[in-house]
Enzyme design. Structure first.
Site, mmCIF file in Angstrom:
data_model
loop_
_atom_site.group_PDB
_atom_site.id
_atom_site.type_symbol
_atom_site.label_atom_id
_atom_site.label_comp_id
_atom_site.label_asym_id
_atom_site.label_seq_id
_atom_site.Cartn_x
_atom_site.Cartn_y
_atom_site.Cartn_z
ATOM 1 N N HIS A 106 -5.010 6.315 7.942
ATOM 2 C CA HIS A 106 -4.407 5.437 6.949
ATOM 3 C C HIS A 106 -2.905 5.357 7.209
ATOM 4 C CE1 HIS A 106 -7.700 5.386 3.675
ATOM 5 N NE2 HIS A 106 -8.226 5.786 4.816
ATOM 6 N N GLU A 112 0.986 5.725 0.573
ATOM 7 C CA GLU A 112 0.356 6.985 0.943
ATOM 8 C C GLU A 112 1.008 8.079 0.110
ATOM 9 O OE1 GLU A 112 -2.274 7.031 2.700
ATOM 10 O OE2 GLU A 112 -2.136 4.993 3.509
ATOM 11 N N HIS A 157 -3.776 10.608 6.202
ATOM 12 C CA HIS A 157 -2.721 9.730 6.724
ATOM 13 C C HIS A 157 -1.907 10.320 7.869
ATOM 14 C CE1 HIS A 157 -0.301 12.300 4.181
ATOM 15 N NE2 HIS A 157 -0.755 11.758 3.064
ATOM 16 N N GLU A 193 -5.623 18.392 3.038
ATOM 17 C CA GLU A 193 -6.599 17.311 2.869
ATOM 18 C C GLU A 193 -5.928 15.948 2.840
ATOM 19 O OE1 GLU A 193 -6.065 19.366 -1.217
ATOM 20 O OE2 GLU A 193 -6.203 19.922 0.915
ATOM 21 N N ASP A 215 0.857 -1.183 0.000
ATOM 22 C CA ASP A 215 0.000 0.000 0.000
ATOM 23 C C ASP A 215 0.894 1.233 0.000
ATOM 24 O OD1 ASP A 215 -2.686 1.258 0.250
ATOM 25 O OD2 ASP A 215 -1.836 2.023 2.117
ATOM 26 N N ASP A 248 -2.177 -0.732 6.559
ATOM 27 C CA ASP A 248 -3.182 -1.076 5.557
ATOM 28 C C ASP A 248 -2.767 -2.317 4.767
ATOM 29 O OD1 ASP A 248 -4.560 1.071 6.461
ATOM 30 O OD2 ASP A 248 -4.493 2.233 4.616
#
Length: 228
Positions: free
Chosen positions: A150, A9, A57, A52, A7, A155
Site C-alpha cells: 500500500h 497510511e 505499507h 503489522e 488516501d 492508491d
C-alpha cells in the site's frame, strides 16, 4: 468541478487509541480528469511503527524518523485541497485520521459534507460483490501490477481511475439539465481535453435542400417495404 482523490497510511486503525497518520497522497481532478497536480507527504508519527502496520505499507520507524511532523507541512496540504470535495475509499477511515491530525494542530476539521466515499458508491452499484480497491481495479481493468505494498499516492492514483468508472466512465459530458419548463432534460456537452473546456455539440440537422432530395428519392422507389 474540482475534486481531490486522496488516501492515507497510518500506524493502525484508530486515532483515538494513539494511532497516527504517516503518509498522505492527493490527486487533483477537474471534471473527472486528472490534471497531473498532486500532493504527497510522509510524516513522523512520534511513536514506533507496529510490525503489522509496517507489513501493509512498508513504512518503518527508521524511514519516518527524519520526516517532518504533520504540523510542519499542514499549510501546504490545506492549500492544495482548498474547499474541494474529498474522495476516498472507506472515507470515514481517512477523514478520521486527517481530522485527528488537524485537531492536534488546533485546526478546524474537514466537514463530512465534503466527503465522497467510493466504498459506499461501489456497494450501491455492485451489491454482493467484493469492494476492496484491488477488487474494483480488477473489475474495471485498472492496472495494479505495480502495487506490491500500500502507498498513499499510488492508491490515490488507482482510486482516481476507479472513481471515474464508478461514476459513469469517460462519458462524462452527458448531464441532466433543467429546461425552461422546469423539467429535467438530457444535455450533451463535449469535453476538450487540451483546453479543459466544454463546448455545445455541433448541429447535425438536414437542410431544406437535403430533405427535398430525400423526399424525391423516396417517391422514386417502386413498392418500398414500409408501404406494403
Amino acid at each position: 468541478m474540482r475534486e481531490i482523490i486522496f488516501d492515507t497510511e497510518t500506524t493502525g486503525l484508530d486515532p483515538a487509541t494513539g494511532d497516527r497518520m504517516v503518509e498522505i497522497g492527493c490527486i487533483e481532478m477537474v471534471n473527472r480528469v486528472a490534471t497531473g497536480e498532486t500532493f504527497h507527504a510522509y510524516y513522523n508519527p512520534e511513536r514506533e511503527m507496529p510490525a503489522e502496520a509496517e507489513a501493509v505499507h512498508g513504512l518503518s520507524s527508521t524511514f519516518l524518523a527524519d520526516k517532518p511532523l504533520f504540523r510542519d507541512t499542514v499549510a501546504g496540504l490545506l492549500e492544495f485541497i482548498g474547499d474541494s470535495p474529498l474522495v476516498a475509499h472507506n472515507a470515514q477511515f481517512d477523514f478520521g485520521f486527517l481530522n485527528h491530525e488537524l485537531s492536534v494542530c488546533g485546526l478546524e476539521a474537514v466537514g463530512a459534507d465534503r466527503m465522497i466515499d467510493t466504498l459506499a458508491i461501489a456497494r450501491r452499484r455492485h451489491p454482493g460483490a467484493k469492494h476492496s480497491l484491488d477488487a474494483l481495479c480488477s473489475r474495471y481493468g485498472v492496472d495494479r501490477s505495480h502495487r506490491v505494498l500500500h502507498g498513499a499516492l499510488l492508491d490515490a492514483e488507482l482510486l482516481a481511475q476507479v472513481y471515474v468508472e464508478l461514476t459513469g466512465g469517460r462519458q462524462i459530458g452527458l448531464q441532466l439539465a433543467v429546461d425552461n419548463t422546469g423539467q429535467e432534460t438530457v444535455e450533451t456537452r463535449v469535453f476538450r481535453p487540451k483546453t479543459g473546456e466544454y463546448r455545445a455539440p455541433r448541429a447535425h440537422c438536414a437542410s431544406a435542400e437535403e430533405l427535398a432530395r430525400h423526399a424525391s428519392f423516396l417517391e422514386s422507389l417502386d413498392s418500398p417495404l414500409w408501404t406494403s
